[in-house]
Design a protein around this motif. Sequence first.
Motif, PDB file in Angstrom:
ATOM      1  N   GLU A 143     -10.161  -2.862  -3.684  1.00 30.67           N
ATOM      2  CA  GLU A 143     -10.832  -2.226  -2.467  1.00 30.67           C
ATOM      3  C   GLU A 143      -9.747  -1.218  -2.092  1.00 30.67           C
ATOM      4  OE1 GLU A 143     -11.721  -5.405   0.124  1.00 30.67           O
ATOM      5  OE2 GLU A 143     -12.723  -6.319  -1.159  1.00 30.67           O
ATOM      6  N   PHE A 201      -0.652 -12.711  -1.684  1.00 28.48           N
ATOM      7  CA  PHE A 201      -1.922 -12.227  -1.873  1.00 28.48           C
ATOM      8  C   PHE A 201      -3.118 -12.980  -1.104  1.00 28.48           C
ATOM      9  CE2 PHE A 201      -1.159 -14.783  -5.554  1.00 28.48           C
ATOM     10  CZ  PHE A 201      -2.137 -15.767  -5.537  1.00 28.48           C
ATOM     11  N   GLY A 202      -4.173 -12.196  -0.878  1.00 23.61           N
ATOM     12  CA  GLY A 202      -5.132 -12.732  -0.325  1.00 23.61           C
ATOM     13  C   GLY A 202      -6.406 -11.929  -0.809  1.00 23.61           C
ATOM     14  N   LYS A 254     -11.543 -10.195 -17.336  1.00 28.52           N
ATOM     15  CA  LYS A 254     -11.482  -9.906 -15.789  1.00 28.52           C
ATOM     16  C   LYS A 254     -10.772 -11.039 -15.095  1.00 28.52           C
ATOM     17  CE  LYS A 254     -12.165  -8.672 -11.778  1.00 28.52           C
ATOM     18  NZ  LYS A 254     -13.273  -8.448 -10.519  1.00 28.52           N
ATOM     19  N   CYS A 312     -11.007 -11.887  -4.125  1.00 27.75           N
ATOM     20  CA  CYS A 312     -10.811 -12.097  -5.269  1.00 27.75           C
ATOM     21  C   CYS A 312      -9.833 -12.646  -5.730  1.00 27.75           C
ATOM     22  CB  CYS A 312     -10.899 -10.519  -5.903  1.00 27.75           C
ATOM     23  SG  CYS A 312     -12.111  -9.447  -5.303  1.00 27.75           S
ATOM     24  N   PHE A 353       3.150  -4.377  -8.365  1.00 29.11           N
ATOM     25  CA  PHE A 353       2.638  -5.709  -8.216  1.00 29.11           C
ATOM     26  C   PHE A 353       3.816  -6.528  -8.140  1.00 29.11           C
ATOM     27  CE2 PHE A 353      -1.883  -6.576  -7.356  1.00 29.11           C
ATOM     28  CZ  PHE A 353      -2.311  -5.611  -7.562  1.00 29.11           C
ATOM     29  N   LEU A 354       4.922  -6.241  -7.899  1.00 33.49           N
ATOM     30  CA  LEU A 354       6.046  -6.703  -7.683  1.00 33.49           C
ATOM     31  C   LEU A 354       6.737  -6.623  -6.232  1.00 33.49           C
ATOM     32  CD1 LEU A 354       8.326  -6.307 -10.866  1.00 33.49           C
ATOM     33  CD2 LEU A 354       7.228  -8.244 -10.067  1.00 33.49           C
ATOM     34  N   ARG A 355       5.907  -6.337  -5.252  1.00 32.68           N
ATOM     35  CA  ARG A 355       6.216  -6.277  -3.857  1.00 32.68           C
ATOM     36  C   ARG A 355       6.202  -7.570  -3.282  1.00 32.68           C
ATOM     37  NH1 ARG A 355       2.966  -5.011  -0.369  1.00 32.68           N
ATOM     38  NH2 ARG A 355       1.664  -3.669  -1.771  1.00 32.68           N
ATOM     39  N   ASN A 408      -7.084 -10.618 -13.276  1.00 29.72           N
ATOM     40  CA  ASN A 408      -6.668 -11.166 -11.868  1.00 29.72           C
ATOM     41  C   ASN A 408      -5.485 -12.258 -11.798  1.00 29.72           C
ATOM     42  OD1 ASN A 408      -8.332  -9.075 -10.762  1.00 29.72           O
ATOM     43  ND2 ASN A 408      -9.759 -10.462 -10.034  1.00 29.72           N
ATOM     44  N   PHE A 449     -13.190  -3.694 -12.519  1.00 30.86           N
ATOM     45  CA  PHE A 449     -11.617  -3.828 -12.079  1.00 30.86           C
ATOM     46  C   PHE A 449     -10.996  -3.171 -10.848  1.00 30.86           C
ATOM     47  CE2 PHE A 449     -12.373  -4.337 -16.712  1.00 30.86           C
ATOM     48  CZ  PHE A 449     -11.732  -5.342 -17.008  1.00 30.86           C
ATOM     49  N   LEU A 450     -12.548  -2.845 -10.065  1.00 29.29           N
ATOM     50  CA  LEU A 450     -12.015  -1.889  -8.974  1.00 29.29           C
ATOM     51  C   LEU A 450     -11.257  -2.590  -7.829  1.00 29.29           C
ATOM     52  CD1 LEU A 450     -13.939  -2.626  -6.128  1.00 29.29           C
ATOM     53  CD2 LEU A 450     -15.683  -1.131  -7.777  1.00 29.29           C
ATOM     54  N   ARG A 486       5.836  -7.685   4.847  1.00 27.77           N
ATOM     55  CA  ARG A 486       5.458  -6.847   3.802  1.00 27.77           C
ATOM     56  C   ARG A 486       6.416  -6.228   3.049  1.00 27.77           C
ATOM     57  NH1 ARG A 486       0.914  -8.539   1.291  1.00 27.77           N
ATOM     58  NH2 ARG A 486      -0.548  -9.143   2.902  1.00 27.77           N
ATOM     59  N   ILE A 527       2.771 -11.419  -8.485  1.00 28.20           N
ATOM     60  CA  ILE A 527       3.054 -11.497  -7.017  1.00 28.20           C
ATOM     61  C   ILE A 527       3.610 -12.567  -6.905  1.00 28.20           C
ATOM     62  CG2 ILE A 527       2.122 -11.422  -4.625  1.00 28.20           C
ATOM     63  CD1 ILE A 527      -0.266  -9.739  -5.706  1.00 28.20           C
ATOM     64  N   PHE A 566      -6.639  -7.987   4.492  1.00 27.34           N
ATOM     65  CA  PHE A 566      -5.931  -8.791   3.799  1.00 27.34           C
ATOM     66  C   PHE A 566      -4.989  -7.545   2.650  1.00 27.34           C
ATOM     67  CE2 PHE A 566      -7.469  -7.849  -0.732  1.00 27.34           C
ATOM     68  CZ  PHE A 566      -8.353  -7.037  -0.502  1.00 27.34           C
ATOM     69  N   LYS A 567      -5.389  -6.590   3.165  1.00 28.83           N
ATOM     70  CA  LYS A 567      -4.155  -5.186   2.585  1.00 28.83           C
ATOM     71  C   LYS A 567      -4.764  -4.026   3.323  1.00 28.83           C
ATOM     72  CE  LYS A 567      -6.928  -3.649  -1.284  1.00 28.83           C
ATOM     73  NZ  LYS A 567      -6.887  -3.060  -2.781  1.00 28.83           N
TER      74      LYS A 567
HETATM   75  C1  UGA Z   1      -8.144  -7.393  -7.238  1.00 26.95           C
HETATM   76  C2  UGA Z   1      -7.641  -6.436  -8.437  1.00 26.95           C
HETATM   77  O1  UGA Z   1      -6.460  -5.647  -8.217  1.00 26.95           O
HETATM   78  C3  UGA Z   1      -8.694  -5.694  -9.037  1.00 26.95           C
HETATM   79  O2  UGA Z   1      -8.389  -4.866 -10.300  1.00 26.95           O
HETATM   80  C4  UGA Z   1     -10.011  -6.597  -9.155  1.00 26.95           C
HETATM   81  O3  UGA Z   1     -11.099  -5.725  -9.546  1.00 26.95           O
HETATM   82  C5  UGA Z   1     -10.526  -6.953  -7.883  1.00 26.95           C
HETATM   83  O4  UGA Z   1      -9.334  -7.964  -7.241  1.00 26.95           O
HETATM   84  C6  UGA Z   1     -11.427  -8.000  -7.930  1.00 26.95           C
HETATM   85  O5  UGA Z   1     -11.480  -8.832  -8.809  1.00 26.95           O
HETATM   86  O6  UGA Z   1     -12.562  -7.441  -7.547  1.00 26.95           O
HETATM   87  P1  UGA Z   1      -8.356  -6.147  -4.502  1.00 26.95           P
HETATM   88  O7  UGA Z   1      -8.784  -7.680  -4.226  1.00 26.95           O
HETATM   89  O8  UGA Z   1      -9.028  -5.045  -3.924  1.00 26.95           O
HETATM   90  O9  UGA Z   1      -8.354  -6.102  -6.183  1.00 26.95           O
HETATM   91  O10 UGA Z   1      -6.877  -6.085  -4.131  1.00 26.95           O
HETATM   92  P2  UGA Z   1      -5.213  -6.057  -4.865  1.00 26.95           P
HETATM   93  O11 UGA Z   1      -4.945  -4.308  -4.585  1.00 26.95           O
HETATM   94  O12 UGA Z   1      -5.149  -6.463  -6.192  1.00 26.95           O
HETATM   95  O13 UGA Z   1      -4.327  -6.612  -3.776  1.00 26.95           O
HETATM   96  C7  UGA Z   1      -4.679  -8.140  -3.674  1.00 26.95           C
HETATM   97  C8  UGA Z   1      -3.703  -8.994  -2.708  1.00 26.95           C
HETATM   98  O14 UGA Z   1      -2.410  -8.953  -3.316  1.00 26.95           O
HETATM   99  C9  UGA Z   1      -3.601  -7.944  -1.467  1.00 26.95           C
HETATM  100  O15 UGA Z   1      -3.673  -9.257  -0.347  1.00 26.95           O
HETATM  101  C10 UGA Z   1      -1.982  -7.445  -1.504  1.00 26.95           C
HETATM  102  O16 UGA Z   1      -1.479  -7.227  -0.152  1.00 26.95           O
HETATM  103  C11 UGA Z   1      -1.414  -8.429  -2.393  1.00 26.95           C
HETATM  104  N1  UGA Z   1      -0.315  -7.751  -3.130  1.00 26.95           N
HETATM  105  C12 UGA Z   1      -0.484  -6.756  -3.913  1.00 26.95           C
HETATM  106  C13 UGA Z   1       0.889  -8.229  -2.725  1.00 26.95           C
HETATM  107  O17 UGA Z   1       1.388  -9.039  -2.067  1.00 26.95           O
HETATM  108  N2  UGA Z   1       2.182  -7.597  -3.583  1.00 26.95           N
HETATM  109  C14 UGA Z   1       1.865  -6.631  -4.459  1.00 26.95           C
HETATM  110  O18 UGA Z   1       2.918  -6.225  -5.024  1.00 26.95           O
HETATM  111  C15 UGA Z   1       0.457  -6.155  -4.853  1.00 26.95           C
END
Ligand code: UGA
Length: 439
Positions: free
Chosen positions: A148, A252-253, A200, A256, A245-247, A204, A145-146, A406, A211, A316-317
């Motif tokens: 990045e 999202f990109g 998993k 994953c 995750f309410l931003r 996700n 569940f990590l 953002r 989001i 992507f973040k």
């Molecule tokens: C995500 C999951 O959070 C991890 O738990 C999972 O293990 C991982 O996928 C995976 O499957 O390997 P990650 O892709 O690193 O992790 O990124 P997130 O922190 O989840 O962010 C995903 C996207 O959502 C980003 O583009 C971020 O900018 C966007 N986001 C996140 C929003 O637009 N709003 C939010 O409130 C939060």
Amino acid sequence: MRLTVIGTGYLGATHAACMAELGHEVVGVDVDAGKVAALAAGRVPFHEPGLAGMVARHTASGRLRFTTSYEEAGAFGQVHFVCVGTPQRRDSDAADLTYVEEAFAGIARQTRKGALLVGKSTVPVGTAARLADTHDVEIAWNPEFLREGYAVEDTLRPDRLVFGVRTGRAERLLRQVYGTVLAGGTPLVVTDFATAELVKTAANSFLATKISFINAMAELCEAAGGDVRELSEALGHDDRIGRSFLRAGVGFGGGCLPKDIRAFAYRAAELGVDLGFLRAVDAINMRRRDRVIELARQLCGDGLLGARVAVLGAAFKPDSDDVRDSPALNVAARLGLAGADVTVYDPEAMDNARKEYPLLGYAMSVEEALRGADLVLHLTEWPQFRELDPGRAASLVHRPLIVDGRGVLDADRWTAAGWRFRALGSPAPVGPVGEDGRG
Ligand code: UGA
């Protein structure tokens, strides 16, 4: 214990280094000889905070090694973790399992008697059972569940561990691997293969849904004159909803969430279950990119052709150099195709961005990107963008027009410094200045 980790991307390299940190002897395996050589020399070929030092320390001590040889890995390991990627297939929304199948076949042929093969990759439900039926080795599923940017922390101190097992022996071996983590109080769920796989993709999908929910509310706020940042804050005070995750923003990109929700819906449909709501989640997410382009057009009243657009962010973040399915680069590329003169700046992701989009312009610093710009788009929320001085930024650009994709910039500060400021999900400011930013 003696462990191997097959696949040394974000997940595998982090898992290998963290297992060494927990005291195990680890061999990382990858078919990419270049990656193996870099890691063996203690260099991490991507940006992940805290990982480089850990890899350097453990490769120097000999506790962490890397190889391209399954034979060497098979002879060495008691437990083998498979951490290879499962990208989206080119011809459908399904996950491409080629690498998973190759990794299991490669290591299964070489294992010592009694070895355990543990899948960590994100796979369609049913994969573990099929692999267990195909190969004459014991298999377990232990999803990862990590995130990045927090990969090291999430691996050493995860919020939960999930073991999908068929035997008590497999559970005991995994408990031994994660002994230190479990002793620290991390909750453990021991379950069957199918549930472990589903946890998993369900997690996700839930995150993506959250989001897109707030982004749908952002659309509504834009239409109704509300403010999604305040709405999100007010919703988040309800513990049942929660703040994370309410931003709202450009969506999202990454490698994953987008492909996982598609593969999840695809697999569910194969099983006769309609997860059609995930298509809506996907569609809302993609619409946010369109909305940034629409706002860009509105602000550049005289058209995008030849307009100089500074795009702040390519990853992507933040805290990542990963540009896979990056909303920032998707928007930048589409503006480029519409005739804008786009300059991108990102603190870490420039090399990867250049490889993906060689035709876009790139700046070496945020100042260089801003200089002479007709429009600024803030699309990845790196701290240095948030900390920009709006007054100084205004002195660099040609026209002080900005879209905060953002939702983290302080609208009052930017407006006070003379900027025409638009954010996704916030009402257009009232006042004498027109949509084209020229009054
Ligand atoms: C995500 C999951 O959070 C991890 O738990 C999972 O293990 C991982 O996928 C995976 O499957 O390997 P990650 O892709 O690193 O992790 O990124 P997130 O922190 O989840 O962010 C995903 C996207 O959502 C980003 O583009 C971020 O900018 C966007 N986001 C996140 C929003 O637009 N709003 C939010 O409130 C939060």
